[in-house]
Design a protein around this motif. Structure first.
Motif, PDB file in Angstrom:
ATOM      1  N   MET A 103       0.813  -1.225   0.000  1.00  0.00           N
ATOM      2  CA  MET A 103       0.000   0.000   0.000  1.00  0.00           C
ATOM      3  C   MET A 103       0.839   1.264   0.000  1.00  0.00           C
ATOM      4  SD  MET A 103      -2.805   1.118   2.872  1.00  0.00           S
ATOM      5  CE  MET A 103      -3.559   2.734   2.845  1.00  0.00           C
ATOM      6  N   SER A 104       2.166   1.113   0.432  1.00  0.00           N
ATOM      7  CA  SER A 104       2.997   2.302   0.580  1.00  0.00           C
ATOM      8  C   SER A 104       3.723   2.710  -0.699  1.00  0.00           C
ATOM      9  CB  SER A 104       4.028   2.056   1.682  1.00  0.00           C
ATOM     10  OG  SER A 104       4.832   0.932   1.340  1.00  0.00           O
ATOM     11  N   GLU A 105       3.693   1.856  -1.723  1.00  0.00           N
ATOM     12  CA  GLU A 105       4.500   2.117  -2.918  1.00  0.00           C
ATOM     13  C   GLU A 105       4.203   3.480  -3.542  1.00  0.00           C
ATOM     14  OE1 GLU A 105       2.998  -0.713  -2.333  1.00  0.00           O
ATOM     15  OE2 GLU A 105       4.722  -2.055  -2.058  1.00  0.00           O
ATOM     16  N   GLN A 106       2.919   3.780  -3.690  1.00  0.00           N
ATOM     17  CA  GLN A 106       2.564   5.040  -4.353  1.00  0.00           C
ATOM     18  C   GLN A 106       3.007   6.251  -3.545  1.00  0.00           C
ATOM     19  OE1 GLN A 106      -1.156   5.637  -6.108  1.00  0.00           O
ATOM     20  NE2 GLN A 106      -1.389   3.553  -6.894  1.00  0.00           N
ATOM     21  N   ALA A 107       2.839   6.118  -2.223  1.00  0.00           N
ATOM     22  CA  ALA A 107       3.266   7.223  -1.372  1.00  0.00           C
ATOM     23  C   ALA A 107       4.774   7.428  -1.504  1.00  0.00           C
ATOM     24  CB  ALA A 107       2.893   6.948   0.078  1.00  0.00           C
ATOM     25  N   ILE A 108       5.511   6.333  -1.520  1.00  0.00           N
ATOM     26  CA  ILE A 108       6.980   6.425  -1.634  1.00  0.00           C
ATOM     27  C   ILE A 108       7.364   7.054  -2.969  1.00  0.00           C
ATOM     28  CG2 ILE A 108       9.105   5.041  -1.810  1.00  0.00           C
ATOM     29  CD1 ILE A 108       7.718   3.097   0.247  1.00  0.00           C
ATOM     30  N   LYS A 109       6.649   6.659  -4.034  1.00  0.00           N
ATOM     31  CA  LYS A 109       6.917   7.246  -5.342  1.00  0.00           C
ATOM     32  C   LYS A 109       6.623   8.752  -5.323  1.00  0.00           C
ATOM     33  CE  LYS A 109       6.010   6.579 -10.300  1.00  0.00           C
ATOM     34  NZ  LYS A 109       5.607   7.962 -10.589  1.00  0.00           N
ATOM     35  N   TYR A 110       5.556   9.130  -4.648  1.00  0.00           N
ATOM     36  CA  TYR A 110       5.193  10.547  -4.552  1.00  0.00           C
ATOM     37  C   TYR A 110       6.314  11.344  -3.890  1.00  0.00           C
ATOM     38  CZ  TYR A 110       2.740  14.816  -3.177  1.00  0.00           C
ATOM     39  OH  TYR A 110       2.384  16.126  -2.998  1.00  0.00           O
ATOM     40  N   LEU A 111       6.851  10.784  -2.812  1.00  0.00           N
ATOM     41  CA  LEU A 111       7.925  11.469  -2.074  1.00  0.00           C
ATOM     42  C   LEU A 111       9.136  11.673  -2.969  1.00  0.00           C
ATOM     43  CD1 LEU A 111       7.554   9.508   1.283  1.00  0.00           C
ATOM     44  CD2 LEU A 111       7.075  11.963   0.950  1.00  0.00           C
ATOM     45  N   SER A 112       9.424  10.666  -3.756  1.00  0.00           N
ATOM     46  CA  SER A 112      10.574  10.731  -4.654  1.00  0.00           C
ATOM     47  C   SER A 112      10.314  11.711  -5.799  1.00  0.00           C
ATOM     48  CB  SER A 112      10.840   9.309  -5.177  1.00  0.00           C
ATOM     49  OG  SER A 112      11.790   9.334  -6.197  1.00  0.00           O
ATOM     50  N   ASP A 113       9.129  11.621  -6.392  1.00  0.00           N
ATOM     51  CA  ASP A 113       8.794  12.501  -7.517  1.00  0.00           C
ATOM     52  C   ASP A 113       8.748  13.971  -7.106  1.00  0.00           C
ATOM     53  OD1 ASP A 113       8.591  10.279  -9.069  1.00  0.00           O
ATOM     54  OD2 ASP A 113       6.372  10.228  -9.116  1.00  0.00           O
ATOM     55  N   ASN A 114       8.362  14.221  -5.862  1.00  0.00           N
ATOM     56  CA  ASN A 114       8.169  15.608  -5.413  1.00  0.00           C
ATOM     57  C   ASN A 114       9.273  16.094  -4.474  1.00  0.00           C
ATOM     58  OD1 ASN A 114       5.255  16.496  -6.378  1.00  0.00           O
ATOM     59  ND2 ASN A 114       5.185  14.326  -5.805  1.00  0.00           N
TER      60      ASN A 114
ATOM     61  N   GLU B 123       1.268  13.907   3.692  1.00  0.00           N
ATOM     62  CA  GLU B 123       0.892  14.520   2.414  1.00  0.00           C
ATOM     63  C   GLU B 123       0.890  13.478   1.295  1.00  0.00           C
ATOM     64  OE1 GLU B 123       3.291  17.944   1.165  1.00  0.00           O
ATOM     65  OE2 GLU B 123       2.984  17.413  -0.957  1.00  0.00           O
ATOM     66  N   ALA B 124       1.977  12.691   1.268  1.00  0.00           N
ATOM     67  CA  ALA B 124       2.126  11.698   0.198  1.00  0.00           C
ATOM     68  C   ALA B 124       0.939  10.735   0.178  1.00  0.00           C
ATOM     69  CB  ALA B 124       3.445  10.931   0.376  1.00  0.00           C
ATOM     70  N   TYR B 125       0.536  10.264   1.376  1.00  0.00           N
ATOM     71  CA  TYR B 125      -0.625   9.363   1.439  1.00  0.00           C
ATOM     72  C   TYR B 125      -1.911  10.046   1.007  1.00  0.00           C
ATOM     73  CZ  TYR B 125       1.403   5.104   3.319  1.00  0.00           C
ATOM     74  OH  TYR B 125       2.089   3.949   3.448  1.00  0.00           O
ATOM     75  N   MET B 126      -2.084  11.289   1.500  1.00  0.00           N
ATOM     76  CA  MET B 126      -3.328  11.989   1.174  1.00  0.00           C
ATOM     77  C   MET B 126      -3.431  12.252  -0.326  1.00  0.00           C
ATOM     78  SD  MET B 126      -4.983  12.247   4.027  1.00  0.00           S
ATOM     79  CE  MET B 126      -6.211  13.557   3.945  1.00  0.00           C
TER      80      MET B 126
ATOM     81  N   MET C 147      11.814   9.128   5.331  1.00  0.00           N
ATOM     82  CA  MET C 147      10.413   9.254   4.880  1.00  0.00           C
ATOM     83  C   MET C 147       9.904   7.909   4.358  1.00  0.00           C
ATOM     84  SD  MET C 147      10.001  13.096   3.317  1.00  0.00           S
ATOM     85  CE  MET C 147      11.143  12.875   1.970  1.00  0.00           C
ATOM     86  N   GLU C 148      10.774   7.206   3.653  1.00  0.00           N
ATOM     87  CA  GLU C 148      10.344   5.882   3.163  1.00  0.00           C
ATOM     88  C   GLU C 148      10.034   4.954   4.345  1.00  0.00           C
ATOM     89  OE1 GLU C 148      12.956   3.975   0.304  1.00  0.00           O
ATOM     90  OE2 GLU C 148      12.009   2.021   0.708  1.00  0.00           O
ATOM     91  N   THR C 149      10.881   5.026   5.384  1.00  0.00           N
ATOM     92  CA  THR C 149      10.642   4.204   6.583  1.00  0.00           C
ATOM     93  C   THR C 149       9.264   4.495   7.165  1.00  0.00           C
ATOM     94  OG1 THR C 149      13.013   4.277   7.118  1.00  0.00           O
ATOM     95  CG2 THR C 149      11.509   3.655   8.908  1.00  0.00           C
ATOM     96  N   LEU C 150       8.953   5.792   7.289  1.00  0.00           N
ATOM     97  CA  LEU C 150       7.663   6.169   7.877  1.00  0.00           C
ATOM     98  C   LEU C 150       6.499   5.710   7.000  1.00  0.00           C
ATOM     99  CD1 LEU C 150       8.591   9.770   9.107  1.00  0.00           C
ATOM    100  CD2 LEU C 150       8.277   7.719  10.518  1.00  0.00           C
ATOM    101  N   ALA C 151       6.663   5.901   5.683  1.00  0.00           N
ATOM    102  CA  ALA C 151       5.599   5.484   4.757  1.00  0.00           C
ATOM    103  C   ALA C 151       5.349   3.982   4.892  1.00  0.00           C
ATOM    104  CB  ALA C 151       5.978   5.857   3.320  1.00  0.00           C
ATOM    105  N   ARG C 152       6.416   3.233   4.970  1.00  0.00           N
ATOM    106  CA  ARG C 152       6.265   1.775   5.117  1.00  0.00           C
ATOM    107  C   ARG C 152       5.643   1.428   6.474  1.00  0.00           C
ATOM    108  NH1 ARG C 152       9.179  -1.585   1.702  1.00  0.00           N
ATOM    109  NH2 ARG C 152      10.492  -0.484   0.194  1.00  0.00           N
ATOM    110  N   TYR C 153       6.098   2.136   7.506  1.00  0.00           N
ATOM    111  CA  TYR C 153       5.647   1.806   8.857  1.00  0.00           C
ATOM    112  C   TYR C 153       4.135   2.005   9.022  1.00  0.00           C
ATOM    113  CZ  TYR C 153       5.703   1.681  14.024  1.00  0.00           C
ATOM    114  OH  TYR C 153       5.476   1.379  15.343  1.00  0.00           O
TER     115      TYR C 153
END
Lengths: 456, 456
Positions: free
Chosen positions: B1-12, B134-137, B443-449
């Motif tokens: 479920m976290s993949e998209q959020a992680i991608k968002y963090l990287s893209d932005n 933000e990334a999740y939202m 940030m990736e750690t938090l997104a995964r967590y």
């Protein structure tokens, strides 16, 4: 021969007290560079007084530090004895200033005492000598004996340049005996002659640990705490029996004879609880407080410091901690040898993980003792007894006056310690004062003594 | 479920970094009243960020001091866990300002690090949490769990009003667990979970002897020296083996298990000689430096004082001497009980003739420890390991974070200390910085967590 001089002192008491106030108003604090000009003013005051009286060869000698005032009046003839009078015009600092009830440099009389820094130590007593010289000059036109005067401005900083001056100008300062009034009576109105003084030596310990203050949470448990290391070192040097536990410290101490213990016992000791405010006294095991203070060596921490001292909490392991220590020595003990014993002990007692530096105080002095049967001592006692109306007692004292030992070693002449302070004078402390009774009777004692000395 | 959020963090990443720069540019120094408006701006920044993302009930709470920002997003449903995220938007002062290579409030990237006051402590880490929300939202339209946010502005001044707020608004802040990112990794890129913090207590000892400083010559041998009495007291409290010798001090200490000693042994400890400058380390007999600093109680003198501390010598017996002491405590030890033990010991160790006053520090805290096997800790470790590509280590720390203990005592829930700082961040010092590697992987750690926590 002294009657007229004594009358003069009595008739002119108010003017003399005013003049003393002027002297005491000068903040001649020798330890503080910001007061260098004031120290100079102190010397100037003494110089003009001596010139006004009619002394010859009044000089300010450049010692390399604060000036030394020399003067002489040698008109009593070659057969009359010559006294060298020593005193000092510099004073101790006044901190903590907020504990003074009146300004330390605005002399104030309260309850028969004159309050001011230096009122007892030693401007007040120096002034008494000058006033007695004045009394003789104004009434007799001359002095009853030959007089040399040596009043320095560095006593409170260890008389740094005095030894060299006394040594280098041996002929100029040479006399038959020395009189010093920089001490006190054992009790108010109890004539007291000091026949022994302690010697003196000192060291400073600095304990270094980490090279900067550390966070006690992150580094507590990783390194030695210098303040704790210092506490261990200090605690190992004197025990709860007030016995110095430094190896060899007592080895050369001249034992107290039964006769001296009797002399000491006869002295009405001061009320130590009253004068110190301590809850109880504490002296070396096997010795009374009087014996310890007067005739046994002491070891005192004068200051201890390290780390955070402000309000509240700062959670650090301090990088450094230190302590200042002085010892008072008795006959037999050598100051430099004692310093070496202390240093050795400290390095031995220091835990691993800290670096300990021991700085030896340069100005040391051996103890001093004079025979109480000497005629100059006996004459001083007679004058003292007559002026105060009470038998003079002989006392050894815990204090040190390095100049005493130096003068003895350079000139090899008797030194008469004729002091008029009292135990309540609070020397070196806030609210220093001097009793006006001592001022009057002390001057009478001196006036009588100068006449007595020249009676053969 | 976290993949998209992680991608968002990287893209932005660039836009996020720009926004972080805006946050870091606010000089929200809580200790300095002149910066009160800036502290308010810090709170405003957090508030608008949370509102922009779509948090509900975003509030600035009036604590009586600097405002506390509360927000919540509770749309993951009643069965999803609720996390309380704690951080702080205030920063330390910047003195000495001349030692900064770039302006502390003009963030600058050099050699892969972002330099600015607060970049690591704690604005940088707070921002990482906000960015992950933000990334999740932006990608999922919601958060993977229920989130409450508590970001205060008084951490650097002791969180003065936080306890009262947490206590009074217990229901509002209640959650299933707490996450705090205000700490660091044991080494760069070494995933580290803090599972224990020490508690804290303190006392101040004041030893009074004579009621004024005494002349060491006249009174040496008559009374106790308060500095020596203090040294005896202190030396009796910890021995050269670095063992606290206060009766009962270790009685309630939870013993270090073999498992924990292994965990500690596996941690690459810092080079203590290099970071402290001490000549050697010193730790409690039977324990390594790492064990002592991280998991055994400590006793440190923070400051020691008494008598003369200036240049040269002042021959006094000081009227008073004192010391400030703080102890870091481990699980099992009660701060108030320890204070009582210290007090009892001190009064017992004090020699006669001095009066000893023990002042107890009011701000105390118990130690904190969480079971490393707890599923919430295990999930954090898993996420951390996956993001950084390196096995997570578990560490206890010698420092104390009062808020941790307060939250545990009020809410009785697990607290996960998930910090991304590094030992080189220079918190509280000039040139504070934060590695961009930690920014990304953290940030990736938090997104995964967050995703992991809601996997049942």
């Amino acid at each position: 021969m002294s009657e007229q001089a004594i009358k003069y002192l009595s008739d002119n008491r108010d003017q003399l007290l005013d003049k003393l106030r002027d002297f005491l108003s000068i903040p001649s604090i020798s330890t503080d560079r910001l007061h260098n000009e004031d120290v100079q003013k102190g010397a100037d005051f003494v110089v003009s007084y001596l010139r006004d009286i009619g002394f010859d060869r009044v000089e300010q000698q450049d010692t390399g530090g604060h000036p030394l005032v020399y003067a002489e009046h040698l008109q009593a003839g070659p057969d009359a004895p010559t006294v060298l009078f020593y005193g000092h015009y510099d004073v101790q600092p006044v901190d903590p200033i907020d504990q003074w009830k009146s300004d330390p440099f605005e002399p104030e009389i309260r309850d028969g005492r004159l309050y001011a820094r230096g009122s007892s130590d030693d401007k007040g007593q120096v002034f008494m000598h000058l006033a007695v010289f004045e009394a003789y000059m104004k009434t007799e036109g001359t002095l009853p004996l030959n007089v040399k005067v040596c009043i320095e401005g560095e006593e409170e900083i260890g008389s740094e340049h005095l030894y060299a001056t006394l040594h280098d100008k041996k002929e100029q300062f040479q006399a038959d005996f020395v009189v010093i009034s920089d001490s006190g009576m054992v009790a108010p109105n109890q004539p007291t002659i000091l026949y022994g003084l302690k010697g003196f030596t000192g060291i400073e310990i600095n304990v270094s640990g980490p090279d900067h203050d550390l966070h006690s949470g992150l580094y507590g448990g990783a390194v030695r705490n210098p303040a704790m290391a210092l506490s261990h070192i200090l605690a190992s040097m004197k025990n709860d029996d007030e016995v110095v536990t430094v190896d060899g410290f007592y080895d050369d101490v001249e034992p107290l004879s039964d006769h001296e213990r009797e002399l000491i016992d006869q002295i009405q000791g001061e009320d130590y609880l009253k004068s110190t405010g301590a809850t109880e006294t504490a002296s070396e095991k096997g010795y009374t407080v009087k014996e310890h203070t007067m005739a046994r060596p002491t070891f005192e921490i004068n200051g201890i410091f390290g780390g955070y001292q402000g309000e509240g909490t700062k959670t650090i392991i301090p990088s450094q901690a230190g302590a200042k220590i002085t010892c008072r020595l008795v006959p037999g003990q050598d100051p430099e040898h004692i310093q070496s014993l202390l240093e050795k002990h400290i390095h031995h007692a220091a835990p691993s993980g800290v670096t300990v530096d021991v700085k030896k105080e340069k100005l040391s002095a051996k103890a001093y003792k004079v025979d109480t049967d000497h005629p100059l001592i006996q004459k001083a006692a007679k004058s003292y007894t007559e002026a105060f109306g009470k038998e003079t007692v002989y006392m050894r004292m815990g204090g040190s006056i390095p100049v005493v030992k130096w003068m003895e070693s350079i000139y090899n002449i008797p030194i008469v310690l004729l002091g008029f302070g009292t135990p309540d004078d609070r020397l070196h402390s806030p609210n220093e004062s001097f009793p006006l009774g001592s001022f009057d009777k002390g001057m009478e004692t001196l006036a009588r003594y100068w006449a007595e000395v020249n009676q053969r």
